[in-house]
Design a protein around this motif. Sequence first.
Motif, short mmCIF file in Angstrom:
data_model
loop_
_atom_site.label_atom_id
_atom_site.label_comp_id
_atom_site.label_asym_id
_atom_site.label_seq_id
_atom_site.Cartn_x
_atom_site.Cartn_y
_atom_site.Cartn_z
N ILE A 1 1.09 -1.06 0.09
CA ILE A 1 -0.16 -0.10 0.02
C ILE A 1 0.88 1.21 -0.08
O ILE A 1 1.67 1.59 0.81
N HIS A 2 0.90 2.15 -1.13
CA HIS A 2 1.64 3.29 -1.11
C HIS A 2 1.03 4.30 -1.93
O HIS A 2 0.98 4.12 -3.18
N ASN A 3 0.27 5.18 -1.05
CA ASN A 3 -0.55 5.99 -1.89
C ASN A 3 -0.38 7.40 -1.44
O ASN A 3 0.60 7.85 -0.35
N ASN A 4 -0.49 8.52 -2.57
CA ASN A 4 0.14 9.91 -2.14
C ASN A 4 -1.08 10.50 -1.43
O ASN A 4 -2.19 11.01 -1.70
N GLU A 5 -0.95 10.24 -0.24
CA GLU A 5 -1.90 10.82 0.91
C GLU A 5 -1.24 11.10 2.27
O GLU A 5 -0.23 10.50 2.56
N ASP A 6 -2.14 11.75 3.15
CA ASP A 6 -1.52 12.06 4.41
C ASP A 6 -1.55 10.87 5.36
O ASP A 6 -2.74 10.26 5.48
N PHE A 7 -0.40 10.40 5.67
CA PHE A 7 -0.36 9.27 6.66
C PHE A 7 -1.18 9.30 7.68
O PHE A 7 -1.91 8.59 8.37
N PHE A 8 -1.09 10.51 8.40
CA PHE A 8 -1.82 10.87 9.64
C PHE A 8 -3.48 10.92 9.41
O PHE A 8 -4.18 10.39 10.51
N GLU A 9 -3.89 10.93 8.54
CA GLU A 9 -5.43 10.97 8.17
C GLU A 9 -5.62 9.43 7.58
O GLU A 9 -7.07 9.36 7.54
N ASN A 10 -4.91 8.75 7.14
CA ASN A 10 -5.32 7.43 6.30
C ASN A 10 -4.67 6.28 6.87
O ASN A 10 -5.05 5.18 6.39
N TYR A 11 -3.86 6.20 7.88
CA TYR A 11 -3.29 4.93 8.37
C TYR A 11 -4.15 4.02 8.78
O TYR A 11 -4.08 2.71 8.93
N ASP A 12 -5.33 4.45 9.28
CA ASP A 12 -6.24 3.38 9.93
C ASP A 12 -7.44 2.91 8.70
O ASP A 12 -8.31 2.12 9.34
N LYS A 13 -7.21 3.19 7.50
CA LYS A 13 -8.27 2.70 6.67
C LYS A 13 -7.88 1.57 5.79
O LYS A 13 -8.50 0.90 5.04
N TYR A 14 -6.58 0.93 6.12
CA TYR A 14 -5.89 -0.01 5.42
C TYR A 14 -5.90 -1.14 6.42
O TYR A 14 -5.55 -1.00 7.60
N GLU A 15 -5.72 -2.43 6.01
CA GLU A 15 -5.49 -3.58 6.65
C GLU A 15 -3.79 -3.89 6.20
O GLU A 15 -3.64 -4.18 4.96
N TYR A 16 -3.15 -4.09 7.05
CA TYR A 16 -1.49 -4.10 6.85
C TYR A 16 -0.91 -4.96 7.88
O TYR A 16 -1.31 -4.79 9.03
N ASP A 17 0.18 -5.65 7.43
CA ASP A 17 0.88 -6.30 8.58
C ASP A 17 2.11 -5.64 9.20
O ASP A 17 2.66 -5.60 10.35
N ILE A 18 2.77 -4.68 8.40
CA ILE A 18 3.96 -3.67 8.64
C ILE A 18 3.90 -2.53 7.95
O ILE A 18 3.53 -2.49 6.95
N ILE A 19 4.65 -1.66 8.78
CA ILE A 19 4.99 -0.51 8.00
C ILE A 19 6.29 -0.23 7.74
O ILE A 19 7.34 -0.27 8.62
#
Length: 181
Positions: free
Chosen positions: A74-92
């Motif tokens: 997942i790598h999108n051109n968006e603000d991390f602080f506003e969008n970190y919780d809209k994805y399911e992921y294992d690691i950053i």
Amino acid sequence: MDTIVLNIITDIIYIMCSLSLKQQYKNENDYGTSKYIFEMLTNFVDKNKVIYEAFYLNGKAKTYLNELGYNNVIHNNEDFFENYDKYEYDIIISNPPYTIKKRIFKKLYEINKPFIMIVPIATITKLFIKEIFKSDVERLQMIIPNRRMQFEKNGNQLKRCYFDCIFLCYKINLKSDIVYL
């Protein structure tokens, strides 16, 4: 001139130049992660994990990770602080903007997911790291590269970074707290 004196003078000149460069670039956040830097992590991150590369910059990180066999990125051109919780992921995994490291690490600790952040080695000595992770410091680990990382800027591979970087890891469960590559 004595070899020892010449070496000392050379070291002093290098330090002075490094400090000058540091001031010149200290507020810049636009250094991209080179593919070979991600490649250093391939022995530590399972290819089946969903990776959130949270800081976009030029968008090349996803391409590089895909080329290394990581197809769930997942790598999108968006603000991390506003969008970190809209994805399911294992690691950053990311090379975060250095000027807002404190804010980023606070949020990463709140998220409580495994992460690998590319940061200047001096970051581990910062008071904010000690304060943020004080009750969970045993989960912090480091991967120390075998050479100085070189980054990309404006589409070009740079040849001389003036500071050393490490991979600062959280909840990665490495075999050792400090891993040397």
